[in-house]
Design an enzyme around this catalytic site. Structure first.
Site, PDB file in Angstrom:
ATOM      1  N   TYR A   1      16.464  30.545   4.823  1.00 52.48           N
ATOM      2  CA  TYR A   1      15.250  31.178   5.590  1.00 52.48           C
ATOM      3  C   TYR A   1      15.337  31.363   7.044  1.00 52.48           C
ATOM      4  CZ  TYR A   1      12.901  30.819   1.016  1.00 52.48           C
ATOM      5  OH  TYR A   1      12.606  30.703  -0.379  1.00 52.48           O
TER       6      TYR A   1
ATOM      7  N   LYS B   1       0.712  -1.169   0.138  1.00 52.44           N
ATOM      8  CA  LYS B   1      -0.092   0.086  -0.143  1.00 52.44           C
ATOM      9  C   LYS B   1       0.826   1.234   0.064  1.00 52.44           C
ATOM     10  CE  LYS B   1      -0.494   0.101   4.892  1.00 52.44           C
ATOM     11  NZ  LYS B   1      -1.277   0.262   6.295  1.00 52.44           N
TER      12      LYS B   1
END
Length: 379
Positions: free
Chosen positions: A267, A37
């Protein structure tokens, strides 16, 4: 190549090795339902499933209908179990594509039975028993009544009875006691089904941790997931499994520059150079699944040497302090996850620890914009 030199290499030889470790850990004759999955935990479930099919895997586990249909359309003909069950309106495709599904309510069972009858087919189901996970499943106390109703639904094939451990990866006394209690409740539910004349082909509760750590003689199928991809279920299994990482997330050094003391990087200026430092810019970022939580915490491998991530992880870039990497040059390979050419590794467990998460999320988070390149396929 029109994108960037950031790729995820998937070593199918390592997958074969890990599959063999599961085979050795389980009793002779026990089947293996491989969990593929979530795109095989980010590794690419088409190629992973084809390789596992060539190894003789018993069945596959997916999360929902669309994943099962994709496997069928890619030519996979082994049994495929939809672990999360089907939703209203999906029953016809489930039966039509010969997919098995978990069932945890009588309404689900009735609709599947009616749909299969109209198609002159049998719907293959695995009844899910909630033994303590508290997520999906028929309550164990209600299982006998559920099974009695099921006997009257002639267009259903009880292919399996299933449950799921909540803490099989926790090997302390409390975790073991809870898992043992779940196993006992599950064994009782299976016995109740058989006392009513039901004969499931598969009985399974073991995930990766339980496949290696528990004795479950009443089961005949295990459901490994994370161990196939080369990571431990938890730190409690350190040294207990001989696994090989199958993913190598790699990029290259795009730019090198010396910065002076006091220079801030990225940043919010979360890193300031304490002295003269050599900084490498590498084209990978949180949009690729390299978590922003690795800001000032992550480490990578360059020329066999570990080097720290400095400054905020950007959407497309990270910066690395390579001052201590001898001979570093633009174009050098950078290993962000997995093992480099010399066998040095940055393990998923390490990334998870730095990011405050689990290896499952690390793997699943590697985004679709990172090309997967498959190595050492058997076909």
């Amino acid at each position: 190549m029109d994108s960037r030199p950031t790729i995820a290499e998937i070593d199918l030889a390592a997958l074969r090795h890990n599959f063999e470790q599961v085979q050795r850990a389980v009793p002779a004759g026990c089947g293996i339902l491989a969990i593929v999955k979530a795109d095989a935990y980010g590794h690419g479930f088409m190629d992973i499933s084809r390789e596992l099919e060539s190894l003789g895997v018993t069945a596959f586990g997916v999360a929902f209908l669309a994943e099962g249909i994709q496997l069928r359309k890619s030519g996979i003909d082994r049994p495929v179990l939809i672990l999360g069950g089907v939703y209203p309106g999906q029953e016809r495709k489930c039966v039509g594509f010969n997919l098995s599904t978990a069932v945890f309510s009588l309404e689900q069972a009735r609709v599947l039975n009616d749909t299969a009858a109209r198609l002159y087919r049998k719907a293959k189901i695995h009844v899910k028993i909630d033994t303590g996970m508290g997520r999906l499943g028929v309550a164990a106390a209600e299982a006998p009544a559920f099974f009695r109703e099921l006997r009257e639904m002639k267009s259903l094939e009880l292919e399996g009875i299933i449950s799921h451990f909540a803490s099989a990866d926790e090997l302390d006394d409390d975790g073991r006691r809870f898992s043992d209690r779940q196993a006992a409740v599950f064994a009782q539910s299976v016995a109740e089904a058989r006392s009513l004349g039901l004969d499931p082909r598969y009985v399974h509760i073991a995930n990766s941790a339980a496949a290696f750590g528990m004795d479950l003689p009443f089961c005949n199928l295990v459901r490994p997931g994370i161990v196939l991809y080369g990571a431990l279920p938890s730190g409690d299994f350190e040294g207990k499994m001989a696994l090989r990482p199958i993913m190598r997330l790699q990029s290259t050094v795009a730019m090198l520059k010396w910065v002076e003391p006091g220079t801030s990087i990225s940043y919010a200026r979360r890193y300031t150079a304490p002295d003269r430092r050599l900084i490498a810019s590498v084209p990978v970022g949180y949009a690729d699944g390299y978590s922003r939580a690795l800001t000032n915490r992550g480490e990578v491998l360059i020329r066999g040497t570990r080097a720290p991530v400095v400054g905020t992880v950007c959407m497309d870039w990270i910066m690395i302090d390579v001052t201590s990497v001898p001979g570093v040059a633009v174009g050098d390979e950078v290993t962000l996850l997995g093992c480099d050419r010399q066998g040095h590794c940055v393990r998923a467990e390490e990334l998870a620890s730095w990011a405050g998460t689990i290896p499952y999320e690390i793997f699943c988070g590697i985004s679709k914009r990172v090309p997967r390149v498959y190595l050492n396929a058997t076909r």
